[in-house]
Scaffold this motif. Structure first.
Motif, PDB file in Angstrom:
ATOM      1  N   THR A  84      64.033  20.809 -57.469  1.00  0.00           N
ATOM      2  CA  THR A  84      62.900  19.968 -57.067  1.00  0.00           C
ATOM      3  C   THR A  84      62.227  19.414 -58.314  1.00  0.00           C
ATOM      4  O   THR A  84      61.993  20.144 -59.279  1.00  0.00           O
ATOM      5  CB  THR A  84      61.882  20.771 -56.245  1.00  0.00           C
ATOM      6  OG1 THR A  84      62.505  21.218 -55.034  1.00  0.00           O
ATOM      7  CG2 THR A  84      60.671  19.907 -55.891  1.00  0.00           C
ATOM      8  N   ILE A  85      61.929  18.124 -58.267  1.00  0.00           N
ATOM      9  CA  ILE A  85      61.324  17.419 -59.391  1.00  0.00           C
ATOM     10  C   ILE A  85      59.990  16.818 -58.958  1.00  0.00           C
ATOM     11  O   ILE A  85      59.895  16.188 -57.900  1.00  0.00           O
ATOM     12  CB  ILE A  85      62.248  16.292 -59.905  1.00  0.00           C
ATOM     13  CG1 ILE A  85      63.587  16.864 -60.381  1.00  0.00           C
ATOM     14  CG2 ILE A  85      61.578  15.497 -61.026  1.00  0.00           C
ATOM     15  CD1 ILE A  85      63.492  17.737 -61.602  1.00  0.00           C
ATOM     16  N   GLY A  86      58.947  17.007 -59.778  1.00  0.00           N
ATOM     17  CA  GLY A  86      57.664  16.367 -59.525  1.00  0.00           C
ATOM     18  C   GLY A  86      57.722  14.887 -59.879  1.00  0.00           C
ATOM     19  O   GLY A  86      58.600  14.434 -60.610  1.00  0.00           O
ATOM     20  N   SER A  87      56.765  14.122 -59.372  1.00  0.00           N
ATOM     21  CA  SER A  87      56.765  12.685 -59.633  1.00  0.00           C
ATOM     22  C   SER A  87      56.444  12.398 -61.098  1.00  0.00           C
ATOM     23  O   SER A  87      55.684  13.116 -61.746  1.00  0.00           O
ATOM     24  CB  SER A  87      55.765  11.980 -58.717  1.00  0.00           C
ATOM     25  OG  SER A  87      54.472  12.531 -58.849  1.00  0.00           O
ATOM     26  N   PHE A  88      57.026  11.328 -61.612  1.00  0.00           N
ATOM     27  CA  PHE A  88      56.795  10.927 -62.994  1.00  0.00           C
ATOM     28  C   PHE A  88      57.092   9.442 -63.145  1.00  0.00           C
ATOM     29  O   PHE A  88      57.590   8.786 -62.216  1.00  0.00           O
ATOM     30  CB  PHE A  88      57.650  11.760 -63.958  1.00  0.00           C
ATOM     31  CG  PHE A  88      59.143  11.629 -63.782  1.00  0.00           C
ATOM     32  CD1 PHE A  88      59.894  10.842 -64.640  1.00  0.00           C
ATOM     33  CD2 PHE A  88      59.820  12.327 -62.781  1.00  0.00           C
ATOM     34  CE1 PHE A  88      61.269  10.726 -64.494  1.00  0.00           C
ATOM     35  CE2 PHE A  88      61.188  12.224 -62.627  1.00  0.00           C
ATOM     36  CZ  PHE A  88      61.918  11.421 -63.482  1.00  0.00           C
ATOM     37  N   TYR A  89      56.764   8.924 -64.293  1.00  0.00           N
ATOM     38  CA  TYR A  89      57.101   7.551 -64.641  1.00  0.00           C
ATOM     39  C   TYR A  89      58.210   7.560 -65.689  1.00  0.00           C
ATOM     40  O   TYR A  89      58.327   8.502 -66.472  1.00  0.00           O
ATOM     41  CB  TYR A  89      55.897   6.813 -65.222  1.00  0.00           C
ATOM     42  CG  TYR A  89      54.738   6.625 -64.272  1.00  0.00           C
ATOM     43  CD1 TYR A  89      54.931   6.428 -62.916  1.00  0.00           C
ATOM     44  CD2 TYR A  89      53.424   6.634 -64.756  1.00  0.00           C
ATOM     45  CE1 TYR A  89      53.861   6.254 -62.054  1.00  0.00           C
ATOM     46  CE2 TYR A  89      52.343   6.444 -63.903  1.00  0.00           C
ATOM     47  CZ  TYR A  89      52.569   6.256 -62.553  1.00  0.00           C
ATOM     48  OH  TYR A  89      51.512   6.076 -61.703  1.00  0.00           O
ATOM     49  N   MET A  90      59.003   6.483 -65.723  1.00  0.00           N
ATOM     50  CA  MET A  90      60.102   6.407 -66.689  1.00  0.00           C
ATOM     51  C   MET A  90      60.301   4.961 -67.119  1.00  0.00           C
ATOM     52  O   MET A  90      60.138   4.035 -66.309  1.00  0.00           O
ATOM     53  CB  MET A  90      61.391   6.948 -66.070  1.00  0.00           C
ATOM     54  CG  MET A  90      62.492   7.276 -67.057  1.00  0.00           C
ATOM     55  SD  MET A  90      63.853   8.127 -66.213  1.00  0.00           S
ATOM     56  CE  MET A  90      64.723   8.840 -67.604  1.00  0.00           C
ATOM     57  N   VAL A 282      67.853  28.299 -65.567  1.00  0.00           N
ATOM     58  CA  VAL A 282      66.534  27.677 -65.409  1.00  0.00           C
ATOM     59  C   VAL A 282      66.013  27.823 -63.979  1.00  0.00           C
ATOM     60  O   VAL A 282      66.775  28.070 -63.035  1.00  0.00           O
ATOM     61  CB  VAL A 282      66.580  26.188 -65.795  1.00  0.00           C
ATOM     62  CG1 VAL A 282      66.925  26.032 -67.256  1.00  0.00           C
ATOM     63  CG2 VAL A 282      67.585  25.420 -64.926  1.00  0.00           C
ATOM     64  N   TRP A 283      64.696  27.653 -63.843  1.00  0.00           N
ATOM     65  CA  TRP A 283      64.053  27.695 -62.528  1.00  0.00           C
ATOM     66  C   TRP A 283      64.446  26.451 -61.748  1.00  0.00           C
ATOM     67  O   TRP A 283      64.907  25.460 -62.321  1.00  0.00           O
ATOM     68  CB  TRP A 283      62.537  27.775 -62.714  1.00  0.00           C
ATOM     69  CG  TRP A 283      61.804  28.281 -61.500  1.00  0.00           C
ATOM     70  CD1 TRP A 283      62.282  29.124 -60.552  1.00  0.00           C
ATOM     71  CD2 TRP A 283      60.455  27.974 -61.120  1.00  0.00           C
ATOM     72  NE1 TRP A 283      61.323  29.380 -59.598  1.00  0.00           N
ATOM     73  CE2 TRP A 283      60.194  28.686 -59.927  1.00  0.00           C
ATOM     74  CE3 TRP A 283      59.447  27.183 -61.669  1.00  0.00           C
ATOM     75  CZ2 TRP A 283      58.974  28.607 -59.267  1.00  0.00           C
ATOM     76  CZ3 TRP A 283      58.227  27.117 -61.022  1.00  0.00           C
ATOM     77  CH2 TRP A 283      57.988  27.828 -59.833  1.00  0.00           C
ATOM     78  N   ASP A 284      64.262  26.475 -60.435  1.00  0.00           N
ATOM     79  CA  ASP A 284      64.681  25.336 -59.618  1.00  0.00           C
ATOM     80  C   ASP A 284      63.531  24.372 -59.307  1.00  0.00           C
ATOM     81  O   ASP A 284      63.657  23.514 -58.436  1.00  0.00           O
ATOM     82  CB  ASP A 284      65.329  25.814 -58.307  1.00  0.00           C
ATOM     83  CG  ASP A 284      64.461  26.801 -57.542  1.00  0.00           C
ATOM     84  OD1 ASP A 284      63.323  27.066 -57.986  1.00  0.00           O
ATOM     85  OD2 ASP A 284      64.919  27.313 -56.508  1.00  0.00           O
ATOM     86  N   LEU A 285      62.422  24.478 -60.024  1.00  0.00           N
ATOM     87  CA  LEU A 285      61.319  23.523 -59.911  1.00  0.00           C
ATOM     88  C   LEU A 285      60.996  23.003 -61.305  1.00  0.00           C
ATOM     89  O   LEU A 285      60.616  23.778 -62.192  1.00  0.00           O
ATOM     90  CB  LEU A 285      60.079  24.194 -59.296  1.00  0.00           C
ATOM     91  CG  LEU A 285      58.787  23.372 -59.299  1.00  0.00           C
ATOM     92  CD1 LEU A 285      58.949  22.083 -58.486  1.00  0.00           C
ATOM     93  CD2 LEU A 285      57.614  24.192 -58.752  1.00  0.00           C
ATOM     94  N   ASN A 286      61.181  21.705 -61.520  1.00  0.00           N
ATOM     95  CA  ASN A 286      60.936  21.075 -62.825  1.00  0.00           C
ATOM     96  C   ASN A 286      61.518  21.905 -63.973  1.00  0.00           C
ATOM     97  O   ASN A 286      60.808  22.306 -64.901  1.00  0.00           O
ATOM     98  CB  ASN A 286      59.435  20.858 -63.059  1.00  0.00           C
ATOM     99  CG  ASN A 286      58.867  19.765 -62.179  1.00  0.00           C
ATOM    100  OD1 ASN A 286      59.552  18.802 -61.837  1.00  0.00           O
ATOM    101  ND2 ASN A 286      57.605  19.906 -61.802  1.00  0.00           N
ATOM    102  N   PRO A 287      62.809  22.173 -63.945  1.00  0.00           N
ATOM    103  CA  PRO A 287      63.404  23.054 -64.970  1.00  0.00           C
ATOM    104  C   PRO A 287      63.489  22.384 -66.333  1.00  0.00           C
ATOM    105  O   PRO A 287      63.631  21.161 -66.448  1.00  0.00           O
ATOM    106  CB  PRO A 287      64.807  23.319 -64.412  1.00  0.00           C
ATOM    107  CG  PRO A 287      65.117  22.099 -63.611  1.00  0.00           C
ATOM    108  CD  PRO A 287      63.822  21.691 -62.987  1.00  0.00           C
ATOM    109  N   GLN A 288      63.385  23.191 -67.358  1.00  0.00           N
ATOM    110  CA  GLN A 288      63.597  22.735 -68.738  1.00  0.00           C
ATOM    111  C   GLN A 288      64.075  23.928 -69.541  1.00  0.00           C
ATOM    112  O   GLN A 288      63.447  24.983 -69.530  1.00  0.00           O
ATOM    113  CB  GLN A 288      62.318  22.161 -69.339  1.00  0.00           C
ATOM    114  CG  GLN A 288      62.484  21.682 -70.785  1.00  0.00           C
ATOM    115  CD  GLN A 288      61.192  21.128 -71.371  1.00  0.00           C
ATOM    116  OE1 GLN A 288      60.275  20.770 -70.647  1.00  0.00           O
ATOM    117  NE2 GLN A 288      61.113  21.073 -72.680  1.00  0.00           N
ATOM    118  N   TYR A 289      65.172  23.766 -70.266  1.00  0.00           N
ATOM    119  CA  TYR A 289      65.733  24.868 -71.031  1.00  0.00           C
ATOM    120  C   TYR A 289      65.382  24.701 -72.505  1.00  0.00           C
ATOM    121  O   TYR A 289      65.744  23.700 -73.137  1.00  0.00           O
ATOM    122  CB  TYR A 289      67.250  24.930 -70.861  1.00  0.00           C
ATOM    123  CG  TYR A 289      67.878  26.070 -71.631  1.00  0.00           C
ATOM    124  CD1 TYR A 289      67.862  27.360 -71.113  1.00  0.00           C
ATOM    125  CD2 TYR A 289      68.462  25.857 -72.875  1.00  0.00           C
ATOM    126  CE1 TYR A 289      68.415  28.421 -71.816  1.00  0.00           C
ATOM    127  CE2 TYR A 289      69.016  26.919 -73.589  1.00  0.00           C
ATOM    128  CZ  TYR A 289      68.988  28.189 -73.060  1.00  0.00           C
ATOM    129  OH  TYR A 289      69.533  29.242 -73.752  1.00  0.00           O
TER     130      TYR A 289
END
Length: 357
Positions: A84-90, A282-289
């Motif tokens: 799951t990914i939170g909203s963001f801009y790119m 990594v966790w399954d919410l907004n993961p980052q290693y």
């Protein structure tokens, strides 16, 4: 009877601070005009999440991160995992030569006394020699001589920039916009940054879960036979997609989120450290290693380990396998290459109204 009791206790609570606080018995003071209620700090500035120029909104959601086709290299480093990914801009395109030039010009104008011209030119100025050094027995001199400075390449993606320079660019961009917003009485926005690996893959899929490419499955040409990205078709027919080297950004169709060149043109730096076992870790919410062994601020820091950073998307010199949304690869963070660039992301604060997505 209960209402009467509650009113009495409420009156007593209002009266007690006036008696004790006024005499300094609580050591806390009072008299804030809020009648002793917890109402928060008044007069706070209003807040509107503003979409930065050149960026597109990416809605929050859940997808299956990982390979969307066979793993011909048998790497076994990207099994599917629901994320799951939170909203963001790119940024809708990769950072261009001309956009990066604005950054370099500002440093040379405002920061020489702090950083020194030598550091700016050695650490942040694009290394144009990559066009000659990256490929053996290759006549890269014409590209080296013109790629970064010539106006004809203004809208091409910047290359020859390492991970650290991309991070510093993001910090400069954050401060540059924050200074302007303060000058007009606005609150600074969240920081510009590199996207993490999961955000990058989520954005590249464009809402198409399990899609092999940003445009869907399973082909690299459209119905008219035109290539859908800038890469190395076949066994070396580089010009089959219309460009021998990089292409001007947005030369091909955007994906369903409005992002261009999420496959091909140049590969892109991500925030994460690379590890073949990071996906199940990594966790399954907004993961980052982040590998603590490569972090100088960590007790586990090991200076003998060369930090490797994730790069995604494939480039003009890569075969189609590296263009797939689920393909993972890396480069050492101090490396500069003729086929690696970057784009920025920004965290969206609060819940979206839905209208901007």
């Amino acid at each position: 009877m209960r209402k009467v009791t509650r009113r009495f206790l409420y009156s007593l609570l209002l009266l007690t601070p006036a008696i004790l606080g006024g005499c300094g018995l609580l050591g806390l003071g009072g008299g804030g005009g809020d009648q002793g209620e917890l109402v928060g700090v008044p007069g706070r500035e209003g807040w509107v999440m503003t979409l930065p120029y050149g960026m597109v909104p990416i809605p929050a959601g859940t997808f299956h991160m990982g390979q969307a086709d066979e793993d011909p290299a048998s790497t076994q480093i990207n099994f599917n995992k629901q994320i799951t990914i939170g909203s963001f801009y790119m940024d809708d395109t990769e950072i261009t030569n001309n956009e990066y030039r604005q950054f370099i010009n500002q440093l040379l104008e405002d920061s020489v006394s702090v950083l020194g011209e030598d550091k700016i030119m050695s650490d942040y100025y694009p290394d144009t020699t990559v066009w000659v050094r990256d490929f053996a027995h290759h006549m890269g001199d014409p590209v080296q001589d013109y790629y970064y400075w010539h106006p004809g390449y203004d809208d091409y993606p910047v290359v020859g920039v390492n991970w650290e320079a991309a991070i510093y660019f993001s910090k400069w961009r954050t401060a540059y916009w924050a200074d302007f917003r303060r000058s007009i009485g606005e609150v600074p926005m969240p920081s510009f940054r590199l996207p993490n690996e999961a955000e990058w893959e989520y954005a590249a899929r464009g809402g198409r879960d399990m899609a092999k490419y940003p445009w869907g499955n399973p082909y690299i040409r459209n119905s008219k036979g035109c290539m859908l990205a800038n890469f190395k078709p076949g066994r070396g027919n580089f010009y089959d997609d219309g460009f021998a080297y990089t292409a001007p950004v947005a030369s091909y169709f955007a994906n369903d989120y409005g992002l261009y060149d999420m496959a091909g043109n140049v590969a892109e730096w991500c925030l994460d450290d690379f590890s073949p076992i990071s996906v199940p870790t990594v966790w399954d919410l907004n993961p980052q290693y982040i590998d603590k062994r490569t972090d100088p601020n960590s007790a586990k820091y090991d200076p003998d380990i060369l930090p490797k950073k994730v790069i995604r998307g494939g480039s003009w010199k890569d075969v189609a396998y590296y263009l797939e949304t689920g393909t993972r690869t890396f480069e050492f963070k101090d490396s500069v290459r003729a086929y690696i660039g970057f784009r920025n992301a920004m965290t969206h604060l609060g819940r979206s109204s839905g209208t901007e997505f």
